[in-house]
Scaffold this active site. Sequence first.
Site, PDB file in Angstrom:
ATOM      1  N   LYS A  14      45.654  20.895  58.900  1.00 35.01           N
ATOM      2  CA  LYS A  14      44.784  21.879  58.241  1.00 35.01           C
ATOM      3  C   LYS A  14      45.032  21.915  56.732  1.00 35.01           C
ATOM      4  CE  LYS A  14      46.347  25.417  60.616  1.00 35.01           C
ATOM      5  NZ  LYS A  14      47.334  24.787  61.519  1.00 35.01           N
TER       6      LYS A  14
ATOM      7  N   ARG B  65      44.808  34.670  62.840  1.00 34.70           N
ATOM      8  CA  ARG B  65      45.508  34.283  64.057  1.00 34.70           C
ATOM      9  C   ARG B  65      45.436  35.368  65.128  1.00 34.70           C
ATOM     10  NH1 ARG B  65      49.237  30.559  60.612  1.00 34.70           N
ATOM     11  NH2 ARG B  65      50.484  29.390  62.068  1.00 34.70           N
TER      12      ARG B  65
ATOM     13  N   ARG C 174      57.697  15.616  59.312  1.00 33.73           N
ATOM     14  CA  ARG C 174      57.609  16.601  58.233  1.00 33.73           C
ATOM     15  C   ARG C 174      58.965  17.264  57.984  1.00 33.73           C
ATOM     16  NH1 ARG C 174      52.939  21.081  58.552  1.00 33.73           N
ATOM     17  NH2 ARG C 174      54.408  22.227  59.821  1.00 33.73           N
TER      18      ARG C 174
ATOM     19  N   ARG D  56      61.159  21.997  56.022  1.00 32.49           N
ATOM     20  CA  ARG D  56      60.735  23.362  56.347  1.00 32.49           C
ATOM     21  C   ARG D  56      61.627  23.939  57.427  1.00 32.49           C
ATOM     22  NH1 ARG D  56      54.374  24.336  57.241  1.00 32.49           N
ATOM     23  NH2 ARG D  56      55.164  25.785  58.798  1.00 32.49           N
TER      24      ARG D  56
ATOM     25  N   ARG E  39      55.978  27.997  68.331  1.00 29.11           N
ATOM     26  CA  ARG E  39      54.732  27.970  67.550  1.00 29.11           C
ATOM     27  C   ARG E  39      53.568  27.433  68.403  1.00 29.11           C
ATOM     28  NH1 ARG E  39      56.776  24.674  62.621  1.00 29.11           N
ATOM     29  NH2 ARG E  39      54.720  24.951  61.697  1.00 29.11           N
TER      30      ARG E  39
HETATM   31  P1  AMP Z   1      51.898  27.926  58.986  1.00 26.50           P
HETATM   32  O1  AMP Z   1      52.304  27.323  57.670  1.00 26.50           O
HETATM   33  O2  AMP Z   1      50.433  28.284  59.019  1.00 26.50           O
HETATM   34  O3  AMP Z   1      52.313  27.074  60.157  1.00 26.50           O
HETATM   35  O4  AMP Z   1      52.680  29.310  59.126  1.00 26.50           O
HETATM   36  C1  AMP Z   1      54.084  29.363  59.177  1.00 26.50           C
HETATM   37  C2  AMP Z   1      54.531  30.686  59.784  1.00 26.50           C
HETATM   38  O5  AMP Z   1      54.077  31.765  58.963  1.00 26.50           O
HETATM   39  C3  AMP Z   1      53.965  30.987  61.164  1.00 26.50           C
HETATM   40  O6  AMP Z   1      54.732  30.400  62.212  1.00 26.50           O
HETATM   41  C4  AMP Z   1      54.051  32.514  61.194  1.00 26.50           C
HETATM   42  O7  AMP Z   1      55.376  32.965  61.387  1.00 26.50           O
HETATM   43  C5  AMP Z   1      53.659  32.862  59.768  1.00 26.50           C
HETATM   44  N1  AMP Z   1      52.198  33.022  59.617  1.00 26.50           N
HETATM   45  C6  AMP Z   1      51.362  32.234  58.889  1.00 26.50           C
HETATM   46  N2  AMP Z   1      50.094  32.662  58.956  1.00 26.50           N
HETATM   47  C7  AMP Z   1      50.115  33.749  59.780  1.00 26.50           C
HETATM   48  C8  AMP Z   1      49.115  34.633  60.272  1.00 26.50           C
HETATM   49  N3  AMP Z   1      47.820  34.482  59.940  1.00 26.50           N
HETATM   50  N4  AMP Z   1      49.503  35.642  61.091  1.00 26.50           N
HETATM   51  C9  AMP Z   1      50.784  35.815  61.429  1.00 26.50           C
HETATM   52  N5  AMP Z   1      51.784  35.014  61.022  1.00 26.50           N
HETATM   53  C10 AMP Z   1      51.461  33.983  60.194  1.00 26.50           C
END
Ligand code: AMP
Length: 193
Positions: free
Chosen positions: A15, A90, A129, A135, A146
Amino acid sequence: MSFNVVFFGPPAAGKGTQAKIIEQKYGLKQLSTGDLLRAQVAAGTELGQQAKAIMDSGKLVSDEIVIGMIADAMDNAKKAKGFIFDGFPRTTAQAEALDKMLKERGQKIDMVLELQVKDDALLARIKKRAEEEGRSDDTVDAMKTRLEQYRNYSAEVLPYYQKQGDVMRIDGMRPVDEVTMQIEAVMGEDLAA
Ligand code: AMP
């Protein structure tokens, strides 16, 4: 004319990579709640300190936190032609809050893209990654959580958008440039309409 699109898909579906390519081409602004949260963690803010443990475990941070961050980011980008929402919404509460914020600007979600990638490919990408970016949530344990979270929230958020219109499926297993071409094909038609 404005154009707002949601990039939906599991962790490591591509994404962020695609959003960065598409935002340049169409003059849209990428808003990634994951990136915004990581910036807060890196800056050592109170919000970042609150969010870090939850992020590291792979669970979702509160709706209140991410909705607030998106509201601020939209206010700070008044000149953008529209947004690519990446990793947001989400939950249904987030989707409803987003609809409301866009409505206040006289806008709406114009398109939802779902990037589809098989679990074994996602795990392989995460391992790569982890080596490249380090990360703290790219671990096998956090990734399991996740993916579980994704299964739960996609069962809630995708039907929310299916009720409003089509969700466009993109084959995220293809190489990066081919995925971009698929996205451009569906977005191009709509932007030209
Ligand atoms: P991502 O980079 O989108 O994979 O997000 C990394 C982490 O940030 C996720 O595993 C959640 O802990 C948190 N996070 C990111 N976006 C959201 C969201 N829209 N709602 C809740 N938690 C989020």
